[in-house]
Design a protein around this motif. Structure first.
Motif, PDB file in Angstrom:
ATOM      1  N   ASP A 208       1.215  12.115  -1.989  1.00 17.62           N
ATOM      2  CA  ASP A 208       0.222  13.182  -1.881  1.00 17.62           C
ATOM      3  C   ASP A 208       0.549  14.146  -0.742  1.00 17.62           C
ATOM      4  N   ASN A 209       1.051  13.625   0.385  1.00 19.77           N
ATOM      5  CA  ASN A 209       1.430  14.492   1.503  1.00 19.77           C
ATOM      6  C   ASN A 209       2.485  15.508   1.081  1.00 19.77           C
TER       7      ASN A 209
ATOM      8  N   PRO B 199      -2.777  11.264   7.610  1.00 20.10           N
ATOM      9  CA  PRO B 199      -2.676   9.803   7.557  1.00 20.10           C
ATOM     10  C   PRO B 199      -3.432   9.166   6.402  1.00 20.10           C
ATOM     11  N   GLU B 200      -4.503   9.821   5.933  1.00 16.94           N
ATOM     12  CA  GLU B 200      -5.301   9.226   4.862  1.00 16.94           C
ATOM     13  C   GLU B 200      -4.674   9.412   3.489  1.00 16.94           C
ATOM     14  N   LEU B 201      -3.671  10.271   3.384  1.00 18.04           N
ATOM     15  CA  LEU B 201      -3.011  10.528   2.110  1.00 18.04           C
ATOM     16  C   LEU B 201      -1.763   9.673   1.964  1.00 18.04           C
ATOM     17  N   SER B 202      -1.401   9.379   0.737  1.00 18.94           N
ATOM     18  CA  SER B 202      -0.162   8.653   0.466  1.00 18.94           C
ATOM     19  C   SER B 202       1.036   9.549   0.767  1.00 18.94           C
TER      20      SER B 202
ATOM     21  N   ASP C 246      -0.235   3.403  -0.057  1.00 19.04           N
ATOM     22  CA  ASP C 246      -1.536   4.017  -0.299  1.00 19.04           C
ATOM     23  C   ASP C 246      -1.862   5.082   0.736  1.00 19.04           C
ATOM     24  N   SER C 247      -1.319   4.951   1.939  1.00 14.36           N
ATOM     25  CA  SER C 247      -1.513   5.961   2.979  1.00 14.36           C
ATOM     26  C   SER C 247      -0.260   6.027   3.841  1.00 14.36           C
ATOM     27  N   SER C 248      -0.058   7.170   4.473  1.00 11.44           N
ATOM     28  CA  SER C 248       1.133   7.322   5.313  1.00 11.44           C
ATOM     29  C   SER C 248       1.066   6.446   6.567  1.00 11.44           C
ATOM     30  N   GLU C 249      -0.137   5.973   6.906  1.00  7.99           N
ATOM     31  CA  GLU C 249      -0.281   5.077   8.057  1.00  7.99           C
ATOM     32  C   GLU C 249       0.449   3.758   7.847  1.00  7.99           C
ATOM     33  N   GLU C 250       0.704   3.390   6.599  1.00 10.46           N
ATOM     34  CA  GLU C 250       1.391   2.138   6.288  1.00 10.46           C
ATOM     35  C   GLU C 250       2.901   2.225   6.491  1.00 10.46           C
TER      36      GLU C 250
END
Length: 223
Positions: A97-98, A91-94, A130-134
Motif C-alpha cells: 500500500d505504501n 507505518p499503518e500501511l502495508s 500487514d504493516s511496514s512496522e513489521e
C-alpha cells in the motif's frame, strides 16, 4: 538533470555560488561534504522545495526552479523519486500500500498502481507484511526505494539513505540503490556522509565553499 548557475544563501551564508552539475540517465553521482554545507538543501532545490536566488535546475527537460504550485507537484511526481534517511513510510500501511499510494496520487489507475508496486517489491526482495512496522530497517529502505521508483522517474534522489542502518544492512541497501540506474534507466543523486557508500557512485563530488569539487576517480569510473 542539469544544474546551471545555482545561487542560494541563508542567514547571510552562501551555500551555492554558481553551482553546476550534470547527471545523465543511467549514471550516479554521490555528494559529500561537512554538516551544514548545503547537501540536503541542494536536493531540496532539485525537488523545487527551496527556491534558489538564481540559476536553473532542469529535470526531464523542465526547469524545476521556474515551476509553481500544481505544475511543480505534477512534475515532481512524474519525474522524481526520493528516498529519505528513515524511509518515511506510513507505518499503518502495508509495504504494498505504501508503494502503490505514490502511484495512485500521481493519477495511475488502481490495478496498474498495485501491479507496478508488487513488481518492484518483488524485484527488491521485500516480503509481504500487514504493516511496514513489521519490516526490518533494510526492508523498509528497500520499500522506500520501490516507492521512489513506482512512477518511473527520470531522477532518483537519496538523502543519507543508509545513515540509520547497521553496516551489513547498509551494504545490502547500497547494493540495491546503486543498481537502479542500470535497471531502470534513471539518474541517481545520493547525499551521504559515508565514504564507502559514496565510492559506489560513478562520480563523487564534495560540496565545498558553494561549489561541487571532484573527490577523485572511483572504482566505478566516471561518466
Amino acid at each position: 538533470m542539469s544544474i546551471r548557475g545555482l545561487e542560494y544563501a541563508v542567514a547571510g551564508r552562501t551555500l551555492f555560488a554558481s553551482l553546476e552539475l550534470d547527471l545523465a540517465a543511467g549514471a550516479s553521482v554521490a555528494i559529500t561534504g561537512s554538516s551544514g554545507s548545503g547537501k540536503s538543501t541542494l536536493l531540496s532545490c532539485v525537488m523545487g522545495l527551496v527556491r534558489p536566488a538564481s540559476g536553473t535546475v532542469h529535470v526531464a527537460g523542465t526547469d524545476v526552479a521556474a515551476l509553481r504550485g500544481a505544475a511543480l507537484a505534477r512534475h515532481r511526481s512524474a519525474s522524481m523519486g526520493m528516498v529519505f534517511q528513515f524511509g518515511e513510510l506510513l507505518p499503518e500501511l502495508s509495504p504494498l500500500d505504501n508503494v502503490a499510494l505514490a502511484a495512485l496520487l500521481a493519477g495511475t489507475k488502481r490495478n496498474t498502481a498495485y501491479a507496478r508496486a508488487q513488481a518492484l517489491l518483488t524485484e527488491l526482495g521485500v516480503p509481504s507484511a500487514d504493516s511496514s512496522e513489521e519490516l526490518s530497517g533494510g526492508e523498509r529502505q528497500r520499500t522506500a526505494v520501490a516507492r521512489a521508483l513506482v512512477n518511473a522517474p527520470a531522477l532518483l534522489l537519496a538523502d543519507e539513505p543508509t545513515g540509520a542502518l547497521d553496516q551489513a544492512t547498509r551494504e545490502r541497501v547500497a547494493d540495491v540503490l546503486f543498481a537502479m540506474p542500470d535497471r531502470h534507466g534513471c539518474g541517481l543523486l545520493v547525499v551521504t556522509h559515508d565514504p564507502a557508500v559514496a565510492a559506489r557512485a560513478d562520480r563523487v563530488l564534495a560540496l565545498t565553499d558553494g561549489a561541487l569539487v571532484p573527490v577523485g576517480d572511483t572504482a566505478a569510473g566516471s561518466r
